[in-house]
Design a protein around this motif. Sequence first.
Motif, mmCIF file in Angstrom:
data_model
loop_
_atom_site.group_PDB
_atom_site.id
_atom_site.type_symbol
_atom_site.label_atom_id
_atom_site.label_comp_id
_atom_site.label_asym_id
_atom_site.label_seq_id
_atom_site.Cartn_x
_atom_site.Cartn_y
_atom_site.Cartn_z
ATOM 1 N N LEU A 299 -101.199 72.520 7.130
ATOM 2 C CA LEU A 299 -102.090 72.168 5.896
ATOM 3 C C LEU A 299 -102.125 73.972 4.750
ATOM 4 C CD1 LEU A 299 -103.764 70.222 4.970
ATOM 5 C CD2 LEU A 299 -105.779 70.945 6.898
ATOM 6 N N LYS A 300 -102.610 74.720 5.558
ATOM 7 C CA LYS A 300 -102.795 76.056 4.561
ATOM 8 C C LYS A 300 -101.383 76.836 3.704
ATOM 9 C CE LYS A 300 -106.525 77.333 7.186
ATOM 10 N NZ LYS A 300 -106.481 77.531 8.407
ATOM 11 N N GLU A 301 -100.244 76.511 4.813
ATOM 12 C CA GLU A 301 -98.758 77.136 4.433
ATOM 13 C C GLU A 301 -98.123 77.060 3.737
ATOM 14 O OE1 GLU A 301 -98.227 81.421 6.159
ATOM 15 O OE2 GLU A 301 -98.539 80.896 7.754
ATOM 16 N N GLU A 302 -96.671 76.806 3.587
ATOM 17 C CA GLU A 302 -95.222 76.428 4.231
ATOM 18 C C GLU A 302 -94.760 77.849 4.063
ATOM 19 O OE1 GLU A 302 -94.049 72.613 1.510
ATOM 20 O OE2 GLU A 302 -92.257 74.282 1.231
ATOM 21 N N ARG A 303 -94.137 78.347 5.101
ATOM 22 C CA ARG A 303 -92.903 78.829 4.963
ATOM 23 C C ARG A 303 -91.617 78.672 5.951
ATOM 24 N NH1 ARG A 303 -93.467 80.686 11.535
ATOM 25 N NH2 ARG A 303 -94.073 79.094 12.170
ATOM 26 N N THR A 304 -91.033 79.178 5.348
ATOM 27 C CA THR A 304 -89.206 78.858 6.036
ATOM 28 C C THR A 304 -89.032 80.204 7.047
ATOM 29 O OG1 THR A 304 -88.695 78.089 4.226
ATOM 30 C CG2 THR A 304 -86.784 79.233 5.112
ATOM 31 N N VAL A 305 -88.056 79.234 8.234
ATOM 32 C CA VAL A 305 -87.674 80.596 8.993
ATOM 33 C C VAL A 305 -86.244 80.090 8.966
ATOM 34 C CG1 VAL A 305 -90.003 81.201 9.748
ATOM 35 C CG2 VAL A 305 -88.128 79.566 11.113
ATOM 36 N N PRO A 306 -85.916 81.488 9.510
ATOM 37 C CA PRO A 306 -83.676 80.823 9.867
ATOM 38 C C PRO A 306 -83.831 80.859 11.315
ATOM 39 C CG PRO A 306 -83.709 83.381 9.638
ATOM 40 C CD PRO A 306 -85.919 82.768 9.685
ATOM 41 N N ILE A 307 -82.831 79.658 11.207
ATOM 42 C CA ILE A 307 -83.241 79.135 12.395
ATOM 43 C C ILE A 307 -83.004 79.632 14.260
ATOM 44 C CG2 ILE A 307 -80.705 78.305 12.606
ATOM 45 C CD1 ILE A 307 -82.251 75.556 13.709
ATOM 46 N N GLU A 308 -82.495 81.024 13.673
ATOM 47 C CA GLU A 308 -81.641 81.833 14.667
ATOM 48 C C GLU A 308 -83.734 82.469 15.465
ATOM 49 O OE1 GLU A 308 -80.217 82.405 12.214
ATOM 50 O OE2 GLU A 308 -78.485 82.016 12.290
ATOM 51 N N ALA A 309 -84.102 82.203 14.495
ATOM 52 C CA ALA A 309 -86.083 82.689 14.413
ATOM 53 C C ALA A 309 -86.746 81.740 15.205
ATOM 54 C CB ALA A 309 -86.768 83.116 13.124
#
Lengths: 323, 156
Positions: A138-148
């Motif tokens: 609801l508050k944020e959008e983030r992107t992580v690599p699939i490794e993490a």
Amino acid sequence: MKKFDYFKPTSLEEALTLFAQYGEKAKWIAGGTDVIVMIKQKTMTPDVLISLQGIPGLGEIKFNGTLSIGPMVTHRMIEKSELIKKDFSALADAVSWLGSIQIRNVATIGGNICTAAPSADTATPLLVLGTQVKIKSLKEERTVPIEAFFKGPGATVLKTGEMIKELMIPKPLPNTGSAYYKLQRRLALDLPILGVSVLLSLDKNKVTCSDMLCTTSPISSILHKMEEDQIICKEVRIALGVAAPTPMRAVKAEGLLRGKPLSDELLERVAETAVQEAQPRDSIRGEAWYRRDMIRVLVKRMAMKSIERVIQPEETVFPERLW
Amino acid sequence: MGKQTLSFTLNGEPVSVETESHLTLLQLLRDKLELIGTKEGCGMGECGACTVLLDGKTVNSCIFPAMEVDGKNVVTIEGLTDAQGNLHPLQKAFVEYGAVQCGFCTPGMVLAAKSLLDENPKPTEEEVRHGIAGNLCRCTGYIQIIQAIKAVSGQI
């Protein structure tokens, strides 16, 4: 089966707001082929399920320089995508042996990685393809690599109330091939004893000995011949499933090969290094020693399959050569 | 929340049914709508006995939430006969080729075969085997089942 309420929000905003309202009592449900089974087995006991089926835009495969796969894309949709079969082959390999058609019609790729089974079929292809996971709350959008993304069996970086919004896969370099092998005891409705994905980007797709790929020559003979062509491995990624508590990259093995000319001796060392990086365990499906032995075999075989996919020899062997 | 009303097309007819939100599609079909042609085998999505068609695609109804059929088109084995009650060509072929032994896998098997042929009217034997891989028959009658499907696709 335990009783639960079932919500079908029609927008992302509504879904995330609902989840925030119920918090720990709620679970997301995508296709439900894991969630409903877990509820039946009493390993998951939600009071509320929040379905993502009714939210527009989450079930699309798009390509615009980058491949974008929505979390609600089913395995069957991926299986039928010509684009994925051609340029992201490891992923196509993985979905076509997952469950059964009944399961693949319903089960989603977002669900497969959120369940985070060490055996998740789509995990190692997504690892070698360099996937970025876009996560929304609801508050944020983030992107992580699939490794993490994977944290342990059944555990991911997703916090309560977060969901996957999109999987983003960069277009591979020219002359790239990738392949996934699911080591299993039967050809349908089985979980892998081991899953191995390899991606190779080569500096050329023409070799003098391409016809050898259509024969039953041993891999070592083909590679000895290929050494004469000095094929450089510009990029290499190797991922292993059911070889550790989470799907993993064999980064040391990759490092040995990256930027180097292909050779039989080098691929042997790469496979051996991948074995040393893995931490397989004894389980009902296979013992650790067997998994280690098969990592050695399958890393090499999937490298050969990737090479075959780059070179695309004109004649094909029938039945298809089992690398 | 409790009960919800679902409206969908079932075997060609519109239906409206009140249901608890935690039911599976299989429970909805068998217990609420009394269509007991659809069978429960493993109950975990592994055997395919509960296969039904949802918008033309096979799904395992035992692990499919009933709530998700709202607005959809569901076909069960009861929906394969025509208005006069004649069996579907696949059903006739299953009888003719001895593809039915105990019969428990049959409704799901027939629907999996229907979905396969709708998509691919002339499947190879390999494609037939792949197409019914999600349906277990424990009477080991696969050979006859494959023959029946090939017969309907005009290949025997």
